[in-house]
Design a protein around this motif. Structure first.
Motif, PDB file in Angstrom:
ATOM      1  N   LYS A 162       0.622  -1.581   0.219  1.00 17.16           N
ATOM      2  CA  LYS A 162       0.421   0.402   0.201  1.00 17.16           C
ATOM      3  C   LYS A 162       1.166   0.928  -0.007  1.00 17.16           C
ATOM      4  O   LYS A 162       0.315   1.797  -0.430  1.00 17.16           O
ATOM      5  N   LYS A 172     -19.040   2.207  -0.653  1.00 13.32           N
ATOM      6  CA  LYS A 172     -18.822   3.354   0.885  1.00 13.32           C
ATOM      7  C   LYS A 172     -19.830   3.988   1.131  1.00 13.32           C
ATOM      8  O   LYS A 172     -19.989   3.929   2.954  1.00 13.32           O
ATOM      9  N   SER A 186     -14.445  -1.450   3.637  1.00 11.41           N
ATOM     10  CA  SER A 186     -13.254  -1.425   3.815  1.00 11.41           C
ATOM     11  C   SER A 186     -13.405  -1.891   1.932  1.00 11.41           C
ATOM     12  O   SER A 186     -13.293  -2.549   1.788  1.00 11.41           O
ATOM     13  N   GLY A 203     -10.028  -2.981  -0.358  1.00 12.01           N
ATOM     14  CA  GLY A 203      -8.810  -3.791  -0.962  1.00 12.01           C
ATOM     15  C   GLY A 203      -8.731  -4.384  -2.448  1.00 12.01           C
ATOM     16  O   GLY A 203      -9.230  -5.314  -2.739  1.00 12.01           O
ATOM     17  N   ARG A 224     -15.792  -6.443   4.076  1.00  9.67           N
ATOM     18  CA  ARG A 224     -14.828  -5.905   3.750  1.00  9.67           C
ATOM     19  C   ARG A 224     -14.819  -5.888   1.660  1.00  9.67           C
ATOM     20  O   ARG A 224     -16.299  -7.085   1.141  1.00  9.67           O
ATOM     21  N   ASP A 279     -12.442   9.428   0.011  1.00 11.60           N
ATOM     22  CA  ASP A 279     -12.853   8.209   0.375  1.00 11.60           C
ATOM     23  C   ASP A 279     -11.208   7.363   0.403  1.00 11.60           C
ATOM     24  O   ASP A 279     -10.393   7.839  -0.132  1.00 11.60           O
ATOM     25  N   SER A 280     -10.904   6.156   1.241  1.00 14.19           N
ATOM     26  CA  SER A 280      -9.436   5.903   0.596  1.00 14.19           C
ATOM     27  C   SER A 280      -9.239   4.437   0.467  1.00 14.19           C
ATOM     28  O   SER A 280     -10.217   4.088   1.279  1.00 14.19           O
ATOM     29  N   GLN A 294      -7.732   0.990   1.720  1.00 16.90           N
ATOM     30  CA  GLN A 294      -7.168   0.500   2.716  1.00 16.90           C
ATOM     31  C   GLN A 294      -5.966  -1.047   2.703  1.00 16.90           C
ATOM     32  O   GLN A 294      -5.271  -0.554   3.438  1.00 16.90           O
ATOM     33  N   THR A 295      -6.159  -1.848   2.361  1.00 20.02           N
ATOM     34  CA  THR A 295      -4.948  -2.576   1.754  1.00 20.02           C
ATOM     35  C   THR A 295      -4.554  -2.641   0.763  1.00 20.02           C
ATOM     36  O   THR A 295      -4.797  -2.820  -0.678  1.00 20.02           O
TER      37      THR A 295
END
Length: 402
Positions: free
Chosen positions: A34, A68, A73, A75, A120, A148-149, A151-152
């Motif tokens: 990441k 969202k 989350s 990934g 997830r 937003d972002s 996560q993995t």
């Protein structure tokens, strides 16, 4: 927005029946990458305002927006989608697809979106390091615009380095000369020029056609059914070299950064190779023998730059590359040259490409007609067909001499 849930349509996504122990082992080591994900603002990117449109074309925005709203989350993992059959059948993964993406929701090239048993949304892609990062940067760019972002981001190095094993590449009969890239399209053009097929083999990962021209040596056209974007191309080339290939010809597309040339304006046969590192600095790879450039020196185009992802193609990068007299950019050519430098001494590699886009440098005017968002128009398809015909002409002349 409507979502499709449940068991996948086997006609669209032929999942492997089960994981063998050898297949499990290639995913036994994982790396968190990441920290390597970079988000490039469209103001500094070579595509300008078209970058956001390109990202929207490449991700399932409806699903990311849904995640969202559901507080899931997100990934990205470098697991080949067809290797997820057991997890899907066991219920720990549920494939998802928005209605707008139904027809192209997953294959060996594109990503598979799936909800895990936890909260997830996972995005699975072919296991090349550069391809994992490329997809992560696409998704991260989309999510950032929505505050937003991601996560993995997980990469499995054994899955990439052992590509020849789990795809069973070495089980095929291959010739000393192997053509990769637009192999399926070029086969038809070479048949029209008098080539004949000697054999055809395939599995879920490859189609392997051996052909020849009358009186000439046989050659192999290798069509790859998974993404060998970026670093995966190096591992694929290394596998071909270990299988006995003496010459690899890579025929595909690139971006031109030569201010004097436009997309679909002639061919590119690079003779020097630079790779753009994660740090932003580039290094030159020792160039292997280049049999096509040696046979047709007037077609040679000089230095070329390979980057891990087009998301890193900034205006500053383009201008810096031009200062080194680099005239073209892609994601694989330099990586294949690297494989030859490492273990292909005395053997030959040539890239025979055409340009489909024109990344802009500092001070250049940005034209949407020359970026990656327009390659599916009828005009571009016709230009691509003409360029493929040019590639086939070069191959025809070269193969008759080989």
């Amino acid at each position: 927005m409507s979502l499709d849930f449940g068991e996948p349509d086997e006609r669209l996504l032929p999942f492997a029946a089960s994981h063998s122990e050898s297949l499990r082992s290639i995913y036994s080591e994982m790396h968190d990458v990441k920290s390597e994900v970079v988000i490039t603002d469209h103001n500094s990117h070579s595509m300008g305002d078209s970058l956001d449109r390109y990202v929207d074309m490449r991700v399932d925005g409806d699903l990311l927006d849904w995640a969202k709203r559901e507080n899931l989350s997100v990934g990205v993992e470098g697991i080949y989608p067809n290797h997820l059959g057991d997890a899907i059948r066991a219920g720990s993964l549920t494939p998802l697809v928005s209605a707008t993406r139904r027809r192209r929701w997953a294959n060996g090239i594109r990503a598979l979106y799936a909800r895990s048993s936890g909260d997830r949304l996972m995005v699975f892609v072919a296991p090349g390091r550069d391809y994992v990062i490329h997809n992560a940067e696409l998704i991260a760019s989309y999510m950032q615009r929505r505050n937003d972002s991601i996560q993995t981001v997980t990469y499995y190095p054994k899955a990439e380095s052992s590509v020849a094993t789990w795809t069973r590449l070495l089980g095929f009969q291959l010739d000393r000369l192997v053509i990769i890239g637009y192999s399926d399209l070029l086969l038809q053009l070479l048949l029209h020029r008098g080539a004949s097929i000697e054999s055809r083999q395939e599995n879920e990962y490859y189609v392997v056609v051996r052909a020849r021209f009358a009186g000439g040596a046989s050659f192999t056209l290798l069509s790859v059914r998974f993404s060998y974007w970026g670093s995966m191309a190096r591992h694929l080339a290394s596998s071909l070299l270990r299988a006995g290939a003496e010459t690899i010809l890579y025929c595909a597309k690139l971006g031109t950064i030569d201010p004097g040339r436009s997309p679909y304006d002639g061919l590119y046969i690079p003779t020097r190779y630079f790779i753009g590192g994660q740090s932003g600095r580039s290094y030159e790879v020792v160039a292997p023998m280049n049999p096509v450039a040696e046979a047709f020196p007037a077609l040679a185009t000089g230095p070329h730059l390979t980057v891990a992802t087009m998301m890193r193609e900034t205006r500053e990068l383009v201008s810096s590359a031009r200062s080194l007299h680099i005239c073209s950019v892609d994601n694989e050519i330099g990586e294949i040259a690297y494989a030859f430098a490492a273990e292909g001494a005395g053997r030959g590699f040539s890239a025979i490409h055409f340009a489909t886009d024109s990344p802009a440098g500092l001070g250049d005017q940005r034209s949407r007609s020359s970026d990656l968002t327009t390659s599916r128009t009828s005009r571009d398809r016709a230009s691509r067909d003409r360029s493929l015909d040019e590639v086939a002409n070069v191959l025809f002349d070269f193969l008759r001499m080989y």
